[in-house]
Motif scaffolding. Structure first.
Motif, PDB file in Angstrom:
ATOM      1  N   UNK A 468       0.833  -1.209   0.000  1.00  0.00           N
ATOM      2  CA  UNK A 468       0.000   0.000   0.000  1.00  0.00           C
ATOM      3  C   UNK A 468       0.864   1.254   0.000  1.00  0.00           C
ATOM      4  N   UNK A 469       1.958   1.251   0.780  1.00  0.00           N
ATOM      5  CA  UNK A 469       2.857   2.410   0.814  1.00  0.00           C
ATOM      6  C   UNK A 469       3.492   2.636  -0.550  1.00  0.00           C
ATOM      7  N   UNK A 470       3.870   1.546  -1.216  1.00  0.00           N
ATOM      8  CA  UNK A 470       4.452   1.687  -2.560  1.00  0.00           C
ATOM      9  C   UNK A 470       3.418   2.224  -3.544  1.00  0.00           C
ATOM     10  N   UNK A 471       2.204   1.710  -3.464  1.00  0.00           N
ATOM     11  CA  UNK A 471       1.162   2.136  -4.391  1.00  0.00           C
ATOM     12  C   UNK A 471       0.803   3.597  -4.193  1.00  0.00           C
ATOM     13  N   UNK A 472       0.976   4.102  -2.977  1.00  0.00           N
ATOM     14  CA  UNK A 472       0.627   5.497  -2.677  1.00  0.00           C
ATOM     15  C   UNK A 472       1.710   6.461  -3.117  1.00  0.00           C
ATOM     16  N   UNK A 474       5.400   5.631  -2.833  1.00  0.00           N
ATOM     17  CA  UNK A 474       6.700   5.307  -2.261  1.00  0.00           C
ATOM     18  C   UNK A 474       7.186   6.440  -1.346  1.00  0.00           C
ATOM     19  N   UNK A 475       8.309   6.190  -0.667  1.00  0.00           N
ATOM     20  CA  UNK A 475       8.873   7.193   0.227  1.00  0.00           C
ATOM     21  C   UNK A 475       7.987   7.507   1.414  1.00  0.00           C
ATOM     22  N   UNK A 476       7.234   6.525   1.902  1.00  0.00           N
ATOM     23  CA  UNK A 476       6.313   6.774   3.012  1.00  0.00           C
ATOM     24  C   UNK A 476       6.075   5.466   3.765  1.00  0.00           C
ATOM     25  N   UNK A 477       5.352   5.562   4.888  1.00  0.00           N
ATOM     26  CA  UNK A 477       5.024   4.344   5.626  1.00  0.00           C
ATOM     27  C   UNK A 477       3.504   4.198   5.703  1.00  0.00           C
ATOM     28  N   UNK A 478       3.078   2.961   5.976  1.00  0.00           N
ATOM     29  CA  UNK A 478       1.653   2.678   6.111  1.00  0.00           C
ATOM     30  C   UNK A 478       1.481   1.575   7.141  1.00  0.00           C
ATOM     31  N   UNK A 479       0.481   1.741   8.024  1.00  0.00           N
ATOM     32  CA  UNK A 479       0.094   0.693   8.946  1.00  0.00           C
ATOM     33  C   UNK A 479      -1.043  -0.118   8.316  1.00  0.00           C
ATOM     34  N   UNK A 480      -1.048  -1.404   8.619  1.00  0.00           N
ATOM     35  CA  UNK A 480      -2.072  -2.264   8.030  1.00  0.00           C
ATOM     36  C   UNK A 480      -3.460  -1.801   8.450  1.00  0.00           C
ATOM     37  N   UNK A 481      -4.360  -1.834   7.483  1.00  0.00           N
ATOM     38  CA  UNK A 481      -5.756  -1.514   7.719  1.00  0.00           C
ATOM     39  C   UNK A 481      -6.588  -2.537   6.950  1.00  0.00           C
ATOM     40  N   UNK A 482      -7.743  -2.851   7.462  1.00  0.00           N
ATOM     41  CA  UNK A 482      -8.573  -3.873   6.819  1.00  0.00           C
ATOM     42  C   UNK A 482      -8.916  -3.501   5.385  1.00  0.00           C
ATOM     43  N   UNK A 483      -9.024  -2.189   5.107  1.00  0.00           N
ATOM     44  CA  UNK A 483      -9.346  -1.772   3.741  1.00  0.00           C
ATOM     45  C   UNK A 483      -8.237  -2.139   2.763  1.00  0.00           C
ATOM     46  N   UNK A 484      -7.001  -2.232   3.259  1.00  0.00           N
ATOM     47  CA  UNK A 484      -5.893  -2.623   2.385  1.00  0.00           C
ATOM     48  C   UNK A 484      -6.087  -4.048   1.883  1.00  0.00           C
ATOM     49  N   UNK A 485      -6.560  -4.919   2.770  1.00  0.00           N
ATOM     50  CA  UNK A 485      -6.787  -6.306   2.373  1.00  0.00           C
ATOM     51  C   UNK A 485      -7.868  -6.363   1.302  1.00  0.00           C
ATOM     52  N   UNK A 486      -8.874  -5.511   1.454  1.00  0.00           N
ATOM     53  CA  UNK A 486      -9.914  -5.453   0.440  1.00  0.00           C
ATOM     54  C   UNK A 486      -9.341  -4.964  -0.887  1.00  0.00           C
ATOM     55  N   UNK A 487      -8.425  -4.000  -0.798  1.00  0.00           N
ATOM     56  CA  UNK A 487      -7.784  -3.492  -2.008  1.00  0.00           C
ATOM     57  C   UNK A 487      -6.970  -4.587  -2.693  1.00  0.00           C
ATOM     58  N   UNK A 488      -6.270  -5.396  -1.892  1.00  0.00           N
ATOM     59  CA  UNK A 488      -5.488  -6.489  -2.469  1.00  0.00           C
ATOM     60  C   UNK A 488      -6.406  -7.489  -3.146  1.00  0.00           C
ATOM     61  N   UNK A 489      -7.530  -7.815  -2.483  1.00  0.00           N
ATOM     62  CA  UNK A 489      -8.473  -8.747  -3.092  1.00  0.00           C
ATOM     63  C   UNK A 489      -9.045  -8.180  -4.390  1.00  0.00           C
ATOM     64  N   UNK A 490      -9.367  -6.866  -4.362  1.00  0.00           N
ATOM     65  CA  UNK A 490      -9.886  -6.230  -5.572  1.00  0.00           C
ATOM     66  C   UNK A 490      -8.860  -6.285  -6.695  1.00  0.00           C
ATOM     67  N   UNK A 491      -7.613  -6.029  -6.338  1.00  0.00           N
ATOM     68  CA  UNK A 491      -6.547  -6.080  -7.345  1.00  0.00           C
ATOM     69  C   UNK A 491      -6.404  -7.487  -7.913  1.00  0.00           C
ATOM     70  N   UNK A 492      -6.467  -8.497  -7.036  1.00  0.00           N
ATOM     71  CA  UNK A 492      -6.373  -9.874  -7.513  1.00  0.00           C
ATOM     72  C   UNK A 492      -7.567 -10.220  -8.402  1.00  0.00           C
ATOM     73  N   UNK A 493      -8.762  -9.732  -8.028  1.00  0.00           N
ATOM     74  CA  UNK A 493      -9.937  -9.975  -8.852  1.00  0.00           C
ATOM     75  C   UNK A 493      -9.796  -9.312 -10.221  1.00  0.00           C
ATOM     76  N   UNK A 494      -9.262  -8.078 -10.208  1.00  0.00           N
ATOM     77  CA  UNK A 494      -9.053  -7.382 -11.482  1.00  0.00           C
ATOM     78  C   UNK A 494      -8.051  -8.130 -12.356  1.00  0.00           C
ATOM     79  N   UNK A 495      -6.965  -8.593 -11.735  1.00  0.00           N
ATOM     80  CA  UNK A 495      -5.965  -9.325 -12.499  1.00  0.00           C
ATOM     81  C   UNK A 495      -6.557 -10.604 -13.078  1.00  0.00           C
TER      82      UNK A 495
END
Length: 754
Positions: A468-472, A474-495
């Motif tokens: 998520x930090x890279x997608x935003x 780069x050059x930053x930090x991110x703490x895990x959030x449940x919405x990130x997991x949803x984003x990963x699933x959405x990305x996998x579904x899109x792929x």
């Protein structure tokens, strides 16, 4: 007899033991002296390093001050309103004095006119009589003189006899400036003097001295603290008097006339003295022990035992540590992580697991080589090791990826403080292989017990946060959030959906015409990809194309577009067709063969096909790219350089690579309605393409005014929504007829994703 043998044995033992013990004691004494000398040398080296860091931090602050001036000093309006005949103090007060205070916190801003006399003084938030600034200007007169001299020397005489100012082409700023220190209200302050020069070229009949902009920032406690943090020093203070001899950690500040105006003092680390204090008891114990040795057997036994233990320790260390950096490896990190989680309870605080990735590390390996890449990894490890708390575990997980385990954190803010120190430390460039490299970090973090108490889950979620930090950006930090997991699933579904769409031929192409300069005749069409998923609906290319790049689908996607475009365009034998090709597709080893096979299978005339590439395709291997371009043209296919003008070396690409067509980036077309100089720049690009024998296409035309301006140039083709929006293949003939009849562009008949 027995007593004699015993005495002889004792003498022999003493004859062997005493010299050995004496040599050992001598060696210990020598070691003590050497360690004392080494500790003193380490203290001196540390002090010099701190002094250099502080000097560098001060230089960076001065450079930043000059950079802050650049926006107002290198400006056509500032150049005009500070000249004697057009001097406008009200404009200067609004756009320079008050602006510099509001946006950059400058304590004093002074404008010195072309005659060397102050014409404007903005001090302590108010405009004052410029004459009040004369004492200060006298102190920094050498800086002003050098800036004026450099400005005058920057004039270049043209063959016409006119002069033009040549500003610096490289460096941190594009301005002509000098920086240093001076006194303001009895305290040392940063000062920068910058020549006020035109942003665009100004042609003058003779060389003229400049007006100069003087900016002062007092070295107050806030700026002093910022300088201390940037240079890594402790207890940084300003002293007006020369420090006592026992205070070695000091740096003299001199004004432009070479006079000392104060001193920076700080608390030095003295690592050597700390080491010496730590090892002194051990040395005493060692000397006492060795002095008590009474026999060679014990001596050799101890030696053999020590060697065996050291060998075992080295083997154990090698099994659990990374050989390049000396950090813990993945196995050691996992063991510590399991121990922390198995022994965790609420009283021990939070456990943070952090994934750290060096941004764009592959580019360093590709451009500077693997030796430089290894040095970057080692330097990154050194910086992270210094920043990691004592109870933390730092490990190198893979090539440029590190992991940090932070147990016992009271709350999330403690973990965030560590991440902030990391980002701040990596804002200082690395000096590697003769280059100053700016390496940023992308960081993802997960926290136990909030996110999980399973090591596998925490590592997975930290990895998701890192992505998520890279997608935003780069050059930053991110703490895990449940919405990130949803984003990963959405990305996998899109792929997955994109892969299925390619396999089942569910992607569509639309075509945007490229017309003659009068917009009446269609010469070619550009193929644009559209995807409407049965479940997700229309998906923007801005979403699915990056996913195709990340998942390795981009080559299949590009080949799909090429084949469909050749098949569709068979219905329009009088038109050319342009197809965009990604850098990954262009560098693929099968690219030339697939283009050749596609042309053969579809019976498509190669001269009607145009491949569009952007400058990013040339990022790595120029010779290989040149060979591919040449082979494409040998097939009879034309090559266009897309988005021309936004890259940093466009002109060099035009000189080195054989393009047939130049497509002007739409940003230049958009500026025609708002920027007064955009027409001149556009004409220059068109003339450049014509001089190099290339067809020039202007894309992104959205207004009648833009079209009218382009019709007065030598541009070859026009493309944009004003002429015609992208249409399905079945509507291309109708679009031709409409343009020939001069009808305005209709609203789109299909849903188009941006």
């Amino acid at each position: 007899m027995g007593a004699s043998r015993k005495t002889a044995g004792t003498k022999l033992a003493n004859a062997i033991l005493f010299p050995v013990v004496g040599l050992v004691m001598l060696a210990i004494a020598f070691s003590v002296v050497l360690i004392a000398y080494t500790s003193q040398s380490a203290d001196i080296a540390a002090l010099n390093s701190e002094r250099n860091l502080l000097r560098g931090g001060a230089k960076l602050q001065l450079d930043l001050l000059a950079k802050e001036q650049e926006g107002t000093a290198v400006w056509d309006q500032a150049f005009f309103y500070t000249r004697p005949n057009s001097l406008n103090r009200a404009w200067i007060d609004t756009n320079i004095g008050r602006w510099m205070l509001a946006n950059h916190g400058h304590d004093q801003t002074v404008i010195v006119g072309v005659d060397g006399e102050p014409v404007y003084d903005f001090n302590r938030g108010n405009e004052h009589d410029p004459a009040l600034a004369k004492p200060m200007l006298e102190e920094i007169k050498p800086l002003i003189a050098r800036v004026r001299a450099r400005f005058i020397n920057s004039f270049r005489r043209l063959p016409s006899g006119l002069f033009v100012v040549e500003r610096p082409r490289t460096g941190f700023t594009r301005s002509i400036n000098e920086t240093g220190f001076t006194l303001k209200d009895g305290r040392p302050a940063f000062v920068s003097v910058t020549a006020i020069s035109p942003e665009l070229k100004q042609f003058l009949a003779e060389r003229q001295p400049p007006a100069v902009l003087v900016s002062i920032k007092q070295l107050d406690p806030v700026r002093l603290a910022a300088l201390a943090e940037r240079s890594g020093t402790r207890d940084l203070r300003v002293s007006h008097d020369r420090p006592a001899e026992e205070i070695a950690a000091s740096l003299a500040l001199s004004d432009p006339r070479g006079r000392t105006i104060g001193y920076l003092t700080w608390q030095s680390e003295n690592p050597g003295a700390q080491i010496l204090a730590g090892v002194s008891p051990m040395l005493f114990f060692l000397a006492t022990t060795i002095a008590g040795l009474t026999g060679l057997v014990l001596f050799y036994t101890r030696q053999n035992t020590r060697r065996l233990a050291e060998s075992e320790a080295r083997a154990q260390h090698a099994a659990l540590h990374d050989s390049l950096t000396g950090l813990a490896n993945r196995d050691f990190f996992a063991a510590r992580f399991r121990d922390e989680l198995s022994d965790w309870h609420s009283g021990k605080g939070l456990v943070g697991v952090i994934y750290i990735d060096l941004d764009h590390f592959k580019d360093i390996n590709d451009t500077l080589g693997h030796a430089a890449g290894d040095e970057v990894i080692r330097e990154a490890a050194r910086r992270l090791r210094v920043l990691a708390p004592d109870n933390a575990t730092l490990a190198r997980i893979s090539g440029d990826e590190f992991a940090l385990l932070l147990p016992g954190a009271a709350d999330r803010s403690r973990i965030e403080a560590v991440l902030k120190r990391m980002q701040d430390r990596f804002s200082v460039p690395m000096y590697v292989a003769g280059n100053h490299l700016h390496i940023s970090l992308s960081v993802g973090a997960a926290i136990a017990p909030h996110d999980s108490l399973s090591m596998g889950e925490l590592l997975r979620k930290a990895d998701i946060a890192l992505y998520s930090a890279k997608s935003a950006g780069r050059g930053r930090w991110a703490f895990f959030d449940a919405s990130m997991e949803e984003h990963v699933r959405t990305r996998e579904n899109l792929a997955h959906g994109l892969r299925e769409a390619i396999r089942n031929n569910r992607l569509d192409l639309v075509y945007q015409p490229q017309t003659t300069i009068d917009g009446a005749k269609v010469l070619s069409v550009e193929a644009l990809l559209r995807w409407t998923d049965p479940e997700m609906g229309p998906v923007s290319p801005a979403v699915f194309v990056p996913i195709a790049e990340e998942t390795g689908l981009i080559y299949d996607l590009g080949l799909y577009v090429l084949r469909r475009a050749c098949r569709d365009a068979a219905a329009w034998p009088h038109l050319g067709v342009a197809v965009n090709v990604s850098p990954t597709q262009f560098r693929h080893p099968r690219f030339i063969d697939d283009v050749r096979n596609t042309l053969a299978e579809s019976g498509f005339e190669p001269t009607r096909l145009e491949i569009e590439v952007t400058e990013t395709v040339f990022a790595d291997d120029d010779s290989g790219i040149l060979d591919t371009l040449t082979r494409v043209q040998e097939l009879g296919v034309r090559v266009a350089l897309d988005d021309f003008g936004i890259g940093y070396s466009s002109l060099s690409y035009l000189r080195r690579f054989p393009f047939d067509t130049l497509k002007i980036d739409r940003s230049f077309i958009a500026d025609l309605d708002v920027a007064p100089h955009a027409h001149a720049i556009l004409s220059t690009i068109i003339d450049l393409g014509e001089a190099l024998g290339m067809k020039v296409v202007a894309e992104g035309i959205e207004t009648s005014q833009q079209a009218a301006i382009l019709q007065r140039t030598n541009c070859d083709r026009l493309q944009g929504y004003f002429l015609c929006r992208p249409v399905p293949p079945s509507e291309v003939p109708a679009a031709e007829r409409r343009l020939a009849a001069g009808d305005p562009a209709p609203r789109p008949s299909i849903s188009l994703s941006a």
